[in-house]
Design a protein around this motif. Structure first.
Motif, PDB file in Angstrom:
ATOM      1  N   ILE A 135       0.839  -1.192   0.000  1.00  0.00           N
ATOM      2  CA  ILE A 135       0.000   0.000   0.000  1.00  0.00           C
ATOM      3  C   ILE A 135       0.877   1.247   0.000  1.00  0.00           C
ATOM      4  N   VAL A 136       0.292   2.354  -0.444  1.00  0.00           N
ATOM      5  CA  VAL A 136       0.965   3.655  -0.432  1.00  0.00           C
ATOM      6  C   VAL A 136       0.155   4.564   0.483  1.00  0.00           C
ATOM      7  N   ARG A 137       0.825   5.174   1.442  1.00  0.00           N
ATOM      8  CA  ARG A 137       0.181   6.058   2.405  1.00  0.00           C
ATOM      9  C   ARG A 137       1.141   7.171   2.805  1.00  0.00           C
ATOM     10  N   SER A 138       0.669   8.067   3.654  1.00  0.00           N
ATOM     11  CA  SER A 138       1.512   9.086   4.269  1.00  0.00           C
ATOM     12  C   SER A 138       1.724   8.654   5.722  1.00  0.00           C
ATOM     13  N   LEU A 139       2.970   8.642   6.163  1.00  0.00           N
ATOM     14  CA  LEU A 139       3.297   8.223   7.523  1.00  0.00           C
ATOM     15  C   LEU A 139       3.080   9.396   8.485  1.00  0.00           C
ATOM     16  N   VAL A 140       2.200   9.211   9.434  1.00  0.00           N
ATOM     17  CA  VAL A 140       1.952  10.227  10.455  1.00  0.00           C
ATOM     18  C   VAL A 140       2.947  10.037  11.595  1.00  0.00           C
ATOM     19  N   SER A 141       3.058   8.794  12.076  1.00  0.00           N
ATOM     20  CA  SER A 141       4.004   8.505  13.156  1.00  0.00           C
ATOM     21  C   SER A 141       4.219   6.999  13.268  1.00  0.00           C
ATOM     22  N   PHE A 142       5.308   6.638  13.941  1.00  0.00           N
ATOM     23  CA  PHE A 142       5.599   5.243  14.276  1.00  0.00           C
ATOM     24  C   PHE A 142       6.170   5.250  15.677  1.00  0.00           C
ATOM     25  N   ASP A 143       5.521   4.535  16.594  1.00  0.00           N
ATOM     26  CA  ASP A 143       5.966   4.545  17.987  1.00  0.00           C
ATOM     27  C   ASP A 143       6.687   3.255  18.396  1.00  0.00           C
ATOM     28  N   GLY A 144       7.045   2.430  17.432  1.00  0.00           N
ATOM     29  CA  GLY A 144       7.705   1.159  17.727  1.00  0.00           C
ATOM     30  C   GLY A 144       6.737  -0.010  17.724  1.00  0.00           C
ATOM     31  N   ASP A 145       5.464   0.260  18.004  1.00  0.00           N
ATOM     32  CA  ASP A 145       4.435  -0.781  18.002  1.00  0.00           C
ATOM     33  C   ASP A 145       3.396  -0.585  16.909  1.00  0.00           C
ATOM     34  N   LYS A 146       3.137   0.681  16.559  1.00  0.00           N
ATOM     35  CA  LYS A 146       2.078   0.979  15.599  1.00  0.00           C
ATOM     36  C   LYS A 146       2.498   2.066  14.620  1.00  0.00           C
ATOM     37  N   TYR A 147       2.087   1.866  13.373  1.00  0.00           N
ATOM     38  CA  TYR A 147       2.228   2.891  12.335  1.00  0.00           C
ATOM     39  C   TYR A 147       0.898   3.632  12.254  1.00  0.00           C
ATOM     40  N   ARG A 148       0.936   4.940  12.375  1.00  0.00           N
ATOM     41  CA  ARG A 148      -0.241   5.767  12.127  1.00  0.00           C
ATOM     42  C   ARG A 148      -0.086   6.330  10.727  1.00  0.00           C
ATOM     43  N   LEU A 149      -1.130   6.141   9.909  1.00  0.00           N
ATOM     44  CA  LEU A 149      -1.062   6.468   8.487  1.00  0.00           C
ATOM     45  C   LEU A 149      -2.217   7.367   8.079  1.00  0.00           C
ATOM     46  N   ARG A 150      -2.034   8.012   6.927  1.00  0.00           N
ATOM     47  CA  ARG A 150      -3.067   8.878   6.376  1.00  0.00           C
ATOM     48  C   ARG A 150      -3.207   8.572   4.889  1.00  0.00           C
ATOM     49  N   SER A 151      -4.458   8.570   4.438  1.00  0.00           N
ATOM     50  CA  SER A 151      -4.747   8.554   3.006  1.00  0.00           C
ATOM     51  C   SER A 151      -5.573   9.800   2.719  1.00  0.00           C
ATOM     52  N   TYR A 152      -5.760  10.124   1.446  1.00  0.00           N
ATOM     53  CA  TYR A 152      -6.363  11.401   1.090  1.00  0.00           C
ATOM     54  C   TYR A 152      -7.677  11.312   0.329  1.00  0.00           C
ATOM     55  N   SER A 153      -7.948  10.208  -0.329  1.00  0.00           N
ATOM     56  CA  SER A 153      -9.158  10.128  -1.136  1.00  0.00           C
ATOM     57  C   SER A 153      -9.811   8.757  -0.973  1.00  0.00           C
ATOM     58  N   PRO A 154     -10.663   8.610   0.002  1.00  0.00           N
ATOM     59  CA  PRO A 154     -11.169   9.629   0.916  1.00  0.00           C
ATOM     60  C   PRO A 154     -10.167   9.901   2.043  1.00  0.00           C
ATOM     61  N   ALA A 155     -10.285  11.076   2.634  1.00  0.00           N
ATOM     62  CA  ALA A 155      -9.415  11.430   3.755  1.00  0.00           C
ATOM     63  C   ALA A 155      -9.708  10.473   4.907  1.00  0.00           C
ATOM     64  N   ALA A 156      -8.652   9.799   5.355  1.00  0.00           N
ATOM     65  CA  ALA A 156      -8.835   8.817   6.422  1.00  0.00           C
ATOM     66  C   ALA A 156      -7.529   8.590   7.161  1.00  0.00           C
ATOM     67  N   ALA A 157      -7.661   8.247   8.416  1.00  0.00           N
ATOM     68  CA  ALA A 157      -6.515   7.858   9.231  1.00  0.00           C
ATOM     69  C   ALA A 157      -6.650   6.366   9.524  1.00  0.00           C
ATOM     70  N   SER A 158      -5.511   5.698   9.612  1.00  0.00           N
ATOM     71  CA  SER A 158      -5.531   4.277   9.929  1.00  0.00           C
ATOM     72  C   SER A 158      -4.307   3.934  10.770  1.00  0.00           C
ATOM     73  N   THR A 159      -4.356   2.786  11.376  1.00  0.00           N
ATOM     74  CA  THR A 159      -3.249   2.305  12.204  1.00  0.00           C
ATOM     75  C   THR A 159      -2.936   0.876  11.810  1.00  0.00           C
ATOM     76  N   LEU A 160      -1.652   0.584  11.691  1.00  0.00           N
ATOM     77  CA  LEU A 160      -1.201  -0.780  11.445  1.00  0.00           C
ATOM     78  C   LEU A 160      -0.290  -1.214  12.584  1.00  0.00           C
ATOM     79  N   ARG A 161      -0.471  -2.439  13.037  1.00  0.00           N
ATOM     80  CA  ARG A 161       0.416  -2.986  14.058  1.00  0.00           C
ATOM     81  C   ARG A 161       1.754  -3.349  13.424  1.00  0.00           C
ATOM     82  N   ARG A 162       2.827  -3.199  14.158  1.00  0.00           N
ATOM     83  CA  ARG A 162       4.176  -3.499  13.670  1.00  0.00           C
ATOM     84  C   ARG A 162       4.263  -4.907  13.091  1.00  0.00           C
ATOM     85  N   GLU A 163       3.615  -5.864  13.739  1.00  0.00           N
ATOM     86  CA  GLU A 163       3.698  -7.253  13.266  1.00  0.00           C
ATOM     87  C   GLU A 163       2.979  -7.485  11.937  1.00  0.00           C
TER      88      GLU A 163
END
Length: 103
Positions: A49-77
């Motif tokens: 997938i292609v996204r914008s990285l908001v943050s990574f805290d070692g356990d979770k990636y916080r991501l952003r997409s734009y169309s539609p505007a949305a935030a998501s989280t992925l677990r490191r594993e």
């Protein structure tokens, strides 16, 4: 392309207007993605997938997409790799380069 840099054609509208459908993104497999980078993420289930990285805290990636505007989280594993996008080009430009390299 070298072993360090790879290209991927964007096939979804998730990042529009930042990255257009069929635009080719170039990403760096030896650099570390930072917050606010657009990124290519290889998931452990085989998807990419292609996204914008908001943050990574070692356990979770916080991501952003734009169309539609949305935030998501992925677990490191669930993430195999996260690479920064370092360039973009039209698919026709990239196809021309590939044709010259194979000639």
């Amino acid at each position: 392309m070298s072993e360090r840099y790879f290209a991927l054609r964007a096939e979804s509208r998730d990042m529009h207007p930042r990255i257009k459908v069929n635009e080719v993104v170039i990403y760096d497999t030896e650099d570390t993605a930072e917050p606010d980078d657009d990124v290519v993420i290889n998931l452990t289930n085989g998807q990419t997938i292609v996204r914008s990285l908001v943050s990574f805290d070692g356990d979770k990636y916080r991501l952003r997409s734009y169309s539609p505007a949305a935030a998501s989280t992925l677990r490191r594993e669930d993430v195999k790799a996260c690479y920064p996008i370092i360039g973009r080009c039209k698919a026709s430009f990239f196809a021309e380069i590939e044709a010259k390299e194979s000639a």
